[in-house]
Design a protein around this motif. Structure first.
Motif, PDB file in Angstrom:
ATOM      1  N   ASP A  60       0.834  -1.206   0.000  1.00 43.06           N
ATOM      2  CA  ASP A  60       0.000   0.000   0.000  1.00 43.06           C
ATOM      3  C   ASP A  60       0.870   1.258   0.000  1.00 43.06           C
ATOM      4  O   ASP A  60       0.583   2.218  -0.714  1.00 43.06           O
ATOM      5  CB  ASP A  60      -0.929   0.019   1.216  1.00 43.06           C
ATOM      6  CG  ASP A  60      -2.058  -0.991   1.108  1.00 43.06           C
ATOM      7  OD1 ASP A  60      -2.303  -1.503  -0.010  1.00 43.06           O
ATOM      8  OD2 ASP A  60      -2.693  -1.274   2.152  1.00 43.06           O
ATOM      9  N   ALA A  61       1.934   1.244   0.783  1.00 40.32           N
ATOM     10  CA  ALA A  61       2.822   2.400   0.844  1.00 40.32           C
ATOM     11  C   ALA A  61       3.543   2.606  -0.486  1.00 40.32           C
ATOM     12  O   ALA A  61       3.742   3.741  -0.925  1.00 40.32           O
ATOM     13  CB  ALA A  61       3.837   2.225   1.969  1.00 40.32           C
ATOM     14  N   THR A  64       0.808   3.862  -3.212  1.00 40.35           N
ATOM     15  CA  THR A  64      -0.025   5.009  -2.885  1.00 40.35           C
ATOM     16  C   THR A  64       0.642   6.269  -3.405  1.00 40.35           C
ATOM     17  O   THR A  64       1.808   6.547  -3.071  1.00 40.35           O
ATOM     18  CB  THR A  64      -0.235   5.110  -1.362  1.00 40.35           C
ATOM     19  OG1 THR A  64      -0.881   3.925  -0.907  1.00 40.35           O
ATOM     20  CG2 THR A  64      -1.098   6.313  -1.019  1.00 40.35           C
ATOM     21  N   PHE A  65      -0.070   7.000  -4.233  1.00 42.57           N
ATOM     22  CA  PHE A  65       0.476   8.225  -4.808  1.00 42.57           C
ATOM     23  C   PHE A  65       0.115   9.402  -3.917  1.00 42.57           C
ATOM     24  O   PHE A  65      -1.049   9.637  -3.594  1.00 42.57           O
ATOM     25  CB  PHE A  65      -0.099   8.452  -6.211  1.00 42.57           C
ATOM     26  CG  PHE A  65       0.366   9.732  -6.819  1.00 42.57           C
ATOM     27  CD1 PHE A  65       1.681   9.862  -7.261  1.00 42.57           C
ATOM     28  CD2 PHE A  65      -0.486  10.803  -6.957  1.00 42.57           C
ATOM     29  CE1 PHE A  65       2.124  11.044  -7.826  1.00 42.57           C
ATOM     30  CE2 PHE A  65      -0.058  11.999  -7.507  1.00 42.57           C
ATOM     31  CZ  PHE A  65       1.251  12.114  -7.950  1.00 42.57           C
ATOM     32  N   ARG A  66       1.159  10.115  -3.500  1.00 39.35           N
ATOM     33  CA  ARG A  66       0.959  11.327  -2.689  1.00 39.35           C
ATOM     34  C   ARG A  66       1.678  12.473  -3.376  1.00 39.35           C
ATOM     35  O   ARG A  66       2.901  12.496  -3.419  1.00 39.35           O
ATOM     36  CB  ARG A  66       1.490  11.121  -1.282  1.00 39.35           C
ATOM     37  CG  ARG A  66       0.700  10.069  -0.544  1.00 39.35           C
ATOM     38  CD  ARG A  66       1.076  10.063   0.911  1.00 39.35           C
ATOM     39  NE  ARG A  66       0.316   8.992   1.543  1.00 39.35           N
ATOM     40  CZ  ARG A  66       0.800   8.183   2.453  1.00 39.35           C
ATOM     41  NH1 ARG A  66       2.036   8.311   2.849  1.00 39.35           N
ATOM     42  NH2 ARG A  66       0.037   7.259   2.974  1.00 39.35           N
ATOM     43  N   PRO A  67       0.931  13.408  -3.907  1.00 46.21           N
ATOM     44  CA  PRO A  67       1.589  14.537  -4.616  1.00 46.21           C
ATOM     45  C   PRO A  67       2.305  15.478  -3.664  1.00 46.21           C
ATOM     46  O   PRO A  67       2.138  15.585  -2.536  1.00 46.21           O
ATOM     47  CB  PRO A  67       0.445  15.260  -5.309  1.00 46.21           C
ATOM     48  CG  PRO A  67      -0.816  14.712  -4.776  1.00 46.21           C
ATOM     49  CD  PRO A  67      -0.491  13.487  -3.972  1.00 46.21           C
TER      50      PRO A  67
END
Length: 67
Positions: A60-61, A64-67
């Motif tokens: 998941d880490a 997982t896309f985090r802008p």
């Protein structure tokens, strides 16, 4: 190669067999050993669950896309 074609045993067969087993034939020592083995199996199952959760969290880490 053909092992995948064989039906897998049902998950609850072993547990059902344990529940149906007559415990009157066992001595206290036998029952103590049985409980110890079942507790070890519970610990093994919990460790497998923890490992699967850790793998899922890592995946998941990673995805997982985090802008």
């Amino acid at each position: 190669m053909f092992e995948d074609l064989e039906p897998r045993p049902r998950r609850d067969e072993a547990l059902s067999a344990l529940r149906r087993e007559d415990l009157d034939a066992y001595s206290v020592e036998d029952l103590t050993e049985r409980v110890a083995e079942l507790e070890a199996e519970i610990a093994r199952s919990r460790a497998a669950m923890d490992a699967k959760r850790a793998k899922k969290s890592a995946a998941d880490a990673l995805f997982t896309f985090r802008p």
